[in-house]
Design a protein around this motif. Structure first.
Motif, short mmCIF file in Angstrom:
data_model
loop_
_atom_site.label_atom_id
_atom_site.label_comp_id
_atom_site.label_asym_id
_atom_site.label_seq_id
_atom_site.Cartn_x
_atom_site.Cartn_y
_atom_site.Cartn_z
N LYS A 71 0.76 -1.29 -0.25
CA LYS A 71 0.09 0.00 -0.01
C LYS A 71 1.04 1.31 -0.18
CE LYS A 71 -4.15 0.05 2.03
NZ LYS A 71 -5.09 0.12 3.16
N VAL A 72 0.59 2.20 -0.72
CA VAL A 72 1.22 3.60 -0.73
C VAL A 72 0.30 4.55 -0.18
CG1 VAL A 72 2.70 2.99 -2.57
CG2 VAL A 72 0.49 4.07 -3.02
N LYS A 73 0.93 5.76 0.42
CA LYS A 73 0.16 6.82 1.04
C LYS A 73 1.00 7.85 0.55
CE LYS A 73 -1.75 4.35 4.89
NZ LYS A 73 -3.38 4.59 5.13
N MET A 74 0.46 9.15 0.65
CA MET A 74 1.11 10.32 0.16
C MET A 74 0.60 11.53 0.81
SD MET A 74 1.72 11.79 -3.50
CE MET A 74 1.44 13.62 -3.52
N ALA A 75 1.39 12.63 1.38
CA ALA A 75 1.06 13.88 1.26
C ALA A 75 1.75 14.84 1.03
CB ALA A 75 0.79 14.05 3.20
N HIS A 76 1.13 16.24 0.16
CA HIS A 76 1.91 17.05 -0.10
C HIS A 76 1.47 18.39 0.48
CE1 HIS A 76 5.16 19.30 -2.50
NE2 HIS A 76 5.56 18.14 -2.79
N ALA A 77 2.39 19.50 0.38
CA ALA A 77 2.08 20.78 0.74
C ALA A 77 2.01 21.71 -0.44
CB ALA A 77 3.20 21.34 1.44
N ILE A 78 0.83 22.62 -0.22
CA ILE A 78 0.80 23.67 -1.46
C ILE A 78 1.02 24.93 -0.93
CG2 ILE A 78 -1.21 24.65 -2.69
CD1 ILE A 78 -2.98 22.08 -2.42
N GLY A 79 1.59 25.59 -1.66
CA GLY A 79 1.97 27.15 -1.31
C GLY A 79 3.35 27.03 -0.70
N ASP A 80 3.64 28.07 0.09
CA ASP A 80 4.85 28.55 0.79
C ASP A 80 5.08 27.21 1.95
OD1 ASP A 80 4.91 30.43 -0.98
OD2 ASP A 80 5.16 31.79 0.56
N VAL A 81 6.38 26.63 2.07
CA VAL A 81 6.89 25.89 2.92
C VAL A 81 8.11 26.55 3.62
CG1 VAL A 81 7.45 23.40 3.59
CG2 VAL A 81 5.84 24.21 1.91
N PRO A 82 8.25 27.21 4.93
CA PRO A 82 9.45 27.56 5.22
C PRO A 82 10.68 26.73 5.32
CG PRO A 82 7.49 28.09 6.60
CD PRO A 82 7.26 27.21 5.83
N ILE A 83 11.67 26.96 5.35
CA ILE A 83 12.96 26.15 5.44
C ILE A 83 12.87 25.35 6.98
CG2 ILE A 83 14.65 27.28 3.95
CD1 ILE A 83 15.78 28.60 6.65
N HIS A 84 13.39 24.08 7.07
CA HIS A 84 13.23 23.14 7.92
C HIS A 84 12.15 22.79 8.55
CE1 HIS A 84 17.55 25.05 9.26
NE2 HIS A 84 17.49 24.03 8.30
#
Lengths: 149, 73, 149, 73
Positions: A71-84
């Motif tokens: 099984k695979v799962k995935m999550a991703h951000a949209i827009g700005d993602v600050p360093i660290h």
């Protein structure tokens, strides 16, 4: 597949995925957590996503994993993602470790090459397309060919 | 009419053009200066289905997406 | 390297490792979580560990990872670990994804082959050595050779 | 005297024997029925250092560990 505005809550996602599969009898769980590195003076990275095609891309991987009992799962951000902070988590669950280790590698690499997501450096509040780090998707260039005009 | 959408960093509003195949779309886009430079490295989807076949037929109301080089993660 | 009596608290370990490296500027964090599968009527697996040699094995991997700009971490259970709970977590942190994906594979495979840990099925409260799933370590067999007697 | 320890599933208490090399250890262990069957698949450490050299010299007080097939994870 999960999309979030801004940085991911990595612990929440990791723990929830663990709980979701706690009685599925998988022996191996391999998440891949992608975090924004401080480099070249950027303050953040920023992402555009085209969700309909990302969803089909992901669905095809769900099928491919299933054919291996995984099984695979995935999550991703949209827009700005600050360093660290983190923009991306994917994961493989599998009964056996070899399948899981091979699948997480193939899944992450295909994600980098073919998921319809565009990355921008954020410098002094301005978004600059990360062209030098981007890859044309499979089948790119057909419209550029001089056809039988 | 066919709608052409430009995704990600291509700063171009959607276009509506007459086209009966992706070949027609290619001819039209190659003549637009701001877009032509992108075409060699862009992938194409018709109604959210990826395709690498330039002979793909189009019908009225179809939606063509132009996808520039990607970098998720 | 962390050793625990019984099942691992996977979320605590995952989250703590994430926090420990939160400002180390690694772009990729890949944990491998090993969970006990229900099979063949076992109620648990049980583990013996010989810590001094496990520590040297792990230390050599710390050095190997460091030479690639990466870091490895590891936690393992001692004694009984009931089905659907976890006995093992290892992880790689690296600036870049290719190094991380290759290293987690090599690290986990070498762990299976050469970490001095012995596994037992627990059935009806009895411990049975999992001989058929065990692998002789590198260099095994030297004492069995009929030498120049 | 050299101390021989048996790890993991080998149910054998430690032995103290006279031995000046791993060859001597091999000879002694091959004569012990409960142990001899393990030897072909066991690895060896001297003072917690893995070795695959049968000519390794031993001195008084050294500790030899016998490591049967492993399966962590």
């Amino acid at each position: 597949m999960e999309l979030y505005q801004g940085s991911l809550d990595v612990k929440e996602i990791f723990g929830r995925w663990l709980d979701e599969e706690s009685s599925s009898n998988y022996g191996a769980y391999i998440p891949f957590v992608g975090t924004i590195r401080a480099e070249d003076g950027i303050e953040a990275l920023s992402f555009d996503i085209y969700e309909p095609i990302l969803q089909s891309w992901f669905d095809s991987w769900v099928g491919r994993a299933k054919s291996k009992g995984a099984k695979v799962k995935m999550a991703h951000a949209i827009g700005d993602v600050p360093i660290h902070t983190s923009s991306y988590i994917s994961a493989v669950f599998s009964p056996k470790r070899r399948v899981a280790l091979e699948l997480i590698d193939e899944f992450v690499e295909d994600f980098k090459a073919n998921a319809p997501i565009w990355k921008y450096d954020v410098i002094d509040g301005r978004r600059v397309y990360a062209e030098d780090r981007s890859t044309p998707m499979s089948g790119s260039g057909i419209l550029g060919k001089k056809g039988d005009k | 009419m066919v709608k052409i959408e430009f995704l990600g960093p291509i700063s171009q509003e959607p276009l509506k053009i007459e086209a009966s195949s992706l070949e027609d779309v290619a001819k039209t886009l190659q003549d637009i200066e701001e877009i032509s430079n992108w075409l060699d490295k862009c992938a194409v989807a018709v109604n959210d289905e990826m395709t690498n076949d330039l002979s793909t037929k189009l019908k009225d109301g179809d939606r063509v997406s132009i996808l520039p080089p990607v970098c998720g993660g």
